[in-house]
Motif scaffolding. Sequence first.
Motif, short mmCIF file in Angstrom:
data_model
loop_
_atom_site.label_atom_id
_atom_site.label_comp_id
_atom_site.label_asym_id
_atom_site.label_seq_id
_atom_site.Cartn_x
_atom_site.Cartn_y
_atom_site.Cartn_z
N ALA A 194 -5.73 0.06 -9.28
CA ALA A 194 -6.20 0.41 -7.94
C ALA A 194 -7.71 0.23 -7.83
O ALA A 194 -8.22 -0.28 -6.82
CB ALA A 194 -5.81 1.85 -7.60
N ALA A 242 0.82 -1.21 0.00
CA ALA A 242 0.00 0.00 0.00
C ALA A 242 0.85 1.26 0.00
O ALA A 242 0.49 2.27 -0.63
CB ALA A 242 -0.93 -0.01 1.21
N LEU A 277 -8.61 -3.52 -7.58
CA LEU A 277 -8.24 -4.06 -6.27
C LEU A 277 -9.22 -3.61 -5.19
O LEU A 277 -9.67 -4.41 -4.36
CB LEU A 277 -6.82 -3.61 -5.92
N LEU A 278 -9.58 -2.34 -5.21
CA LEU A 278 -10.48 -1.81 -4.18
C LEU A 278 -11.88 -2.39 -4.30
O LEU A 278 -12.55 -2.65 -3.28
CB LEU A 278 -10.53 -0.28 -4.26
N ILE A 287 -6.45 0.48 0.98
CA ILE A 287 -5.88 -0.86 0.77
C ILE A 287 -5.59 -1.53 2.11
O ILE A 287 -5.97 -2.69 2.33
CB ILE A 287 -4.60 -0.79 -0.07
N ALA A 295 -4.61 5.94 -1.74
CA ALA A 295 -4.97 4.51 -1.64
C ALA A 295 -4.36 3.76 -0.47
O ALA A 295 -4.79 2.65 -0.18
CB ALA A 295 -4.67 3.75 -2.94
#
Length: 248
Positions: free
Chosen positions: A233, A17, A236-237, A31, A27
Amino acid sequence: MELTSALIAFAAIIAFATYVQTVTGFALGMIVMGAVTTFDLVPIAFTSVVISLVTLANGLFAIKGNMHALNKKTVLITTLGIFPGLAIGLWLLDYLSAEFASTLQVLLGITIIGGGLMIMLKPEPMKTISSNATFAGAGTTAGLLAGMFSMAGPPLVYQFYRQPFEMLTIRLSLLAIFLLCSLIRTVMVGAQGGLTMDMFTFSAICLPIVAAFTWLGRKYPPPVSNNTLRRIAFGLLIVIGISLLITV
Protein backbone atom coordinates in the motif's frame (compact mmCIF):
# COMPACT_ATOMS: atom_id res chain seq x y z
CA MET A 1 -12.60 11.17 -21.39
CA GLU A 2 -15.89 9.65 -22.66
CA LEU A 3 -18.33 9.04 -19.80
CA THR A 4 -18.62 5.28 -20.40
CA SER A 5 -14.82 4.81 -20.50
CA ALA A 6 -14.45 6.94 -17.38
CA LEU A 7 -17.07 4.85 -15.58
CA ILE A 8 -15.37 1.55 -16.50
CA ALA A 9 -12.00 2.81 -15.32
CA PHE A 10 -13.57 4.26 -12.17
CA ALA A 11 -15.28 0.95 -11.38
CA ALA A 12 -12.00 -0.98 -11.79
CA ILE A 13 -10.24 1.37 -9.38
CA ILE A 14 -13.13 1.05 -6.89
CA ALA A 15 -12.91 -2.77 -7.06
CA PHE A 16 -9.19 -2.81 -6.27
CA ALA A 17 -9.44 -0.16 -3.54
CA THR A 18 -12.41 -1.88 -1.88
CA TYR A 19 -10.51 -5.15 -1.61
CA VAL A 20 -7.47 -3.37 -0.14
CA GLN A 21 -9.57 -1.49 2.41
CA THR A 22 -11.42 -4.63 3.46
CA VAL A 23 -8.22 -6.57 4.24
CA THR A 24 -6.29 -3.67 5.77
CA GLY A 25 -8.98 -1.36 7.20
CA PHE A 26 -7.82 1.67 5.25
CA ALA A 27 -6.69 3.12 1.88
CA LEU A 28 -9.90 3.11 -0.18
CA GLY A 29 -10.17 6.89 -0.29
CA MET A 30 -6.48 7.49 -1.00
CA ILE A 31 -6.26 4.91 -3.78
CA VAL A 32 -9.48 5.97 -5.50
CA MET A 33 -8.94 9.71 -5.17
CA GLY A 34 -5.31 9.51 -6.25
CA ALA A 35 -5.81 7.16 -9.19
CA VAL A 36 -8.95 8.88 -10.51
CA THR A 37 -7.29 12.30 -10.32
CA THR A 38 -4.05 11.03 -11.86
CA PHE A 39 -5.93 9.70 -14.89
CA ASP A 40 -8.18 12.80 -14.96
CA LEU A 41 -11.36 10.71 -15.01
CA VAL A 42 -13.66 13.08 -13.10
CA PRO A 43 -13.19 16.20 -10.90
CA ILE A 44 -11.95 15.90 -7.30
CA ALA A 45 -15.23 17.15 -5.80
CA PHE A 46 -17.18 14.56 -7.84
CA THR A 47 -14.85 11.74 -6.78
CA SER A 48 -15.12 12.77 -3.13
CA VAL A 49 -18.89 12.29 -3.14
CA VAL A 50 -18.74 8.90 -4.87
CA ILE A 51 -16.05 7.73 -2.41
CA SER A 52 -18.31 8.75 0.47
CA LEU A 53 -21.26 6.84 -0.97
CA VAL A 54 -19.34 3.63 -1.72
CA THR A 55 -17.56 3.79 1.64
CA LEU A 56 -20.98 3.60 3.26
CA ALA A 57 -21.61 0.33 1.45
CA ASN A 58 -18.13 -1.03 2.16
CA GLY A 59 -18.51 -0.31 5.86
CA LEU A 60 -21.98 -1.84 6.11
CA PHE A 61 -20.93 -5.06 4.35
CA ALA A 62 -17.67 -5.38 6.30
CA ILE A 63 -19.11 -4.66 9.76
CA LYS A 64 -22.25 -6.77 9.35
CA GLY A 65 -22.13 -9.59 11.89
CA ASN A 66 -19.03 -8.19 13.61
CA MET A 67 -20.48 -5.41 15.78
CA HIS A 68 -19.25 -7.19 18.90
CA ALA A 69 -15.63 -6.52 17.87
CA LEU A 70 -16.03 -2.73 17.75
CA ASN A 71 -14.73 -0.45 20.48
CA LYS A 72 -17.91 1.58 20.48
CA LYS A 73 -16.73 4.27 22.90
CA THR A 74 -13.68 5.27 20.86
CA VAL A 75 -15.69 5.10 17.62
CA LEU A 76 -18.25 7.54 19.07
CA ILE A 77 -15.69 9.99 20.48
CA THR A 78 -13.66 9.99 17.26
CA THR A 79 -16.78 10.54 15.15
CA LEU A 80 -17.84 13.51 17.30
CA GLY A 81 -14.42 15.06 16.66
CA ILE A 82 -14.92 14.68 12.90
CA PHE A 83 -17.75 17.26 12.65
CA PRO A 84 -15.74 20.53 12.82
CA GLY A 85 -12.98 19.19 10.58
CA LEU A 86 -15.49 18.13 7.95
CA ALA A 87 -17.08 21.57 7.82
CA ILE A 88 -13.71 23.29 7.34
CA GLY A 89 -12.56 20.72 4.78
CA LEU A 90 -15.68 21.10 2.66
CA TRP A 91 -15.31 24.88 2.66
CA LEU A 92 -11.67 24.57 1.55
CA LEU A 93 -12.63 22.12 -1.21
CA ASP A 94 -15.26 24.51 -2.61
CA TYR A 95 -12.90 27.49 -2.45
CA LEU A 96 -9.86 25.78 -3.98
CA SER A 97 -11.91 23.97 -6.66
CA ALA A 98 -13.24 27.30 -7.87
CA GLU A 99 -10.07 29.42 -7.63
CA PHE A 100 -6.97 27.22 -7.30
CA ALA A 101 -7.49 23.83 -8.98
CA SER A 102 -3.75 23.17 -9.40
CA THR A 103 -3.12 24.00 -5.74
CA LEU A 104 -5.81 21.50 -4.79
CA GLN A 105 -4.07 18.79 -6.83
CA VAL A 106 -0.72 19.58 -5.19
CA LEU A 107 -2.32 19.34 -1.74
CA LEU A 108 -3.88 16.03 -2.74
CA GLY A 109 -0.51 14.65 -3.89
CA ILE A 110 1.21 15.76 -0.67
CA THR A 111 -1.61 14.32 1.44
CA ILE A 112 -1.40 10.94 -0.30
CA ILE A 113 2.38 10.78 0.10
CA GLY A 114 2.01 11.76 3.76
CA GLY A 115 -0.67 9.12 4.17
CA GLY A 116 1.62 6.51 2.65
CA LEU A 117 4.38 7.46 5.07
CA MET A 118 2.02 7.26 8.04
CA ILE A 119 0.94 3.78 6.95
CA MET A 120 4.57 2.67 7.11
CA LEU A 121 5.09 4.05 10.62
CA LYS A 122 5.07 1.30 13.20
CA PRO A 123 4.20 2.96 16.50
CA GLU A 124 4.67 0.77 19.54
CA PRO A 125 1.27 -0.22 20.94
CA MET A 126 0.54 1.71 24.09
CA LYS A 127 -0.07 -0.09 27.37
CA THR A 128 -3.21 1.92 28.02
CA ILE A 129 -5.86 3.38 25.73
CA SER A 130 -5.34 7.01 24.67
CA SER A 131 -7.39 9.80 26.22
CA ASN A 132 -10.75 10.86 24.85
CA ALA A 133 -9.21 14.19 23.77
CA THR A 134 -6.62 12.36 21.66
CA PHE A 135 -9.30 10.39 19.83
CA ALA A 136 -11.36 13.56 19.29
CA GLY A 137 -8.27 15.38 17.96
CA ALA A 138 -7.51 12.55 15.54
CA GLY A 139 -11.15 12.72 14.44
CA THR A 140 -10.95 16.46 13.74
CA THR A 141 -7.80 16.03 11.64
CA ALA A 142 -9.40 13.14 9.79
CA GLY A 143 -12.53 15.22 9.25
CA LEU A 144 -10.49 17.97 7.57
CA LEU A 145 -9.01 15.46 5.11
CA ALA A 146 -12.39 13.81 4.64
CA GLY A 147 -14.01 17.14 3.85
CA MET A 148 -11.43 17.99 1.20
CA PHE A 149 -10.69 14.59 -0.31
CA SER A 150 -12.84 11.89 1.38
CA MET A 151 -9.54 10.60 2.82
CA ALA A 152 -9.98 10.30 6.58
CA GLY A 153 -7.59 7.37 6.84
CA PRO A 154 -4.04 8.50 7.70
CA PRO A 155 -4.53 10.14 11.14
CA LEU A 156 -7.06 7.51 12.20
CA VAL A 157 -4.88 4.59 11.11
CA TYR A 158 -1.94 5.97 13.11
CA GLN A 159 -4.12 6.65 16.15
CA PHE A 160 -5.82 3.25 16.26
CA TYR A 161 -2.75 1.17 15.51
CA ARG A 162 -1.17 2.66 18.65
CA GLN A 163 -3.92 1.26 20.85
CA PRO A 164 -3.74 -2.01 22.80
CA PHE A 165 -6.63 -3.44 20.79
CA GLU A 166 -6.90 -6.71 18.91
CA MET A 167 -6.28 -6.34 15.18
CA LEU A 168 -9.90 -7.19 14.33
CA THR A 169 -11.11 -4.43 16.65
CA ILE A 170 -8.75 -1.91 15.03
CA ARG A 171 -9.82 -2.75 11.50
CA LEU A 172 -13.55 -2.83 12.20
CA SER A 173 -13.44 0.33 14.32
CA LEU A 174 -11.72 2.14 11.44
CA LEU A 175 -14.31 0.88 8.98
CA ALA A 176 -17.13 1.99 11.31
CA ILE A 177 -15.67 5.49 11.61
CA PHE A 178 -15.19 5.74 7.84
CA LEU A 179 -18.83 4.71 7.41
CA LEU A 180 -20.11 7.36 9.84
CA CYS A 181 -17.78 10.00 8.40
CA SER A 182 -19.04 9.27 4.89
CA LEU A 183 -22.65 9.50 6.03
CA ILE A 184 -22.08 12.87 7.70
CA ARG A 185 -20.15 14.21 4.69
CA THR A 186 -22.84 13.13 2.24
CA VAL A 187 -25.54 14.84 4.31
CA MET A 188 -23.46 18.05 4.49
CA VAL A 189 -22.80 18.07 0.73
CA GLY A 190 -26.48 17.38 0.05
CA ALA A 191 -27.49 20.29 2.28
CA GLN A 192 -25.22 22.52 0.17
CA GLY A 193 -26.87 21.28 -3.05
CA GLY A 194 -23.69 19.52 -4.17
CA LEU A 195 -25.17 16.14 -5.09
CA THR A 196 -25.94 15.35 -8.74
CA MET A 197 -27.60 12.48 -10.58
CA ASP A 198 -24.27 11.47 -12.20
CA MET A 199 -22.78 11.01 -8.73
CA PHE A 200 -25.62 8.68 -7.75
CA THR A 201 -25.35 6.83 -11.07
CA PHE A 202 -21.62 6.20 -10.63
CA SER A 203 -22.22 5.12 -7.03
CA ALA A 204 -25.13 2.82 -7.87
CA ILE A 205 -23.11 1.03 -10.54
CA CYS A 206 -20.18 0.66 -8.14
CA LEU A 207 -22.26 -0.72 -5.25
CA PRO A 208 -22.42 -4.36 -6.51
CA ILE A 209 -18.68 -4.15 -7.12
CA VAL A 210 -18.14 -2.91 -3.57
CA ALA A 211 -20.27 -5.75 -2.21
CA ALA A 212 -18.43 -8.38 -4.26
CA PHE A 213 -14.93 -7.21 -3.44
CA THR A 214 -15.74 -6.64 0.24
CA TRP A 215 -16.89 -10.26 0.36
CA LEU A 216 -13.74 -11.37 -1.44
CA GLY A 217 -11.60 -9.43 1.01
CA ARG A 218 -13.32 -11.02 3.99
CA LYS A 219 -13.43 -14.54 2.54
CA TYR A 220 -10.10 -14.61 0.70
CA PRO A 221 -7.55 -12.23 2.22
CA PRO A 222 -4.13 -12.39 0.52
CA PRO A 223 -1.74 -14.99 1.99
CA VAL A 224 0.77 -12.37 3.12
CA SER A 225 1.56 -10.69 6.42
CA ASN A 226 0.08 -7.39 7.54
CA ASN A 227 3.54 -5.81 7.19
CA THR A 228 3.73 -6.91 3.56
CA LEU A 229 0.28 -5.44 2.90
CA ARG A 230 1.39 -2.15 4.42
CA ARG A 231 4.53 -2.06 2.24
CA ILE A 232 2.50 -2.72 -0.91
CA ALA A 233 0.00 0.00 0.00
CA PHE A 234 2.86 2.37 0.85
CA GLY A 235 4.59 1.86 -2.50
CA LEU A 236 1.37 2.31 -4.44
CA LEU A 237 0.44 5.51 -2.62
CA ILE A 238 3.90 7.04 -3.07
CA VAL A 239 3.71 6.40 -6.83
CA ILE A 240 0.22 7.92 -7.01
CA GLY A 241 1.23 10.96 -4.94
CA ILE A 242 4.33 11.69 -7.01
CA SER A 243 2.39 11.30 -10.26
CA LEU A 244 -0.10 13.92 -9.04
CA LEU A 245 2.69 16.36 -8.25
CA ILE A 246 4.48 16.01 -11.59
CA THR A 247 1.30 16.32 -13.67
CA VAL A 248 0.15 19.63 -12.20
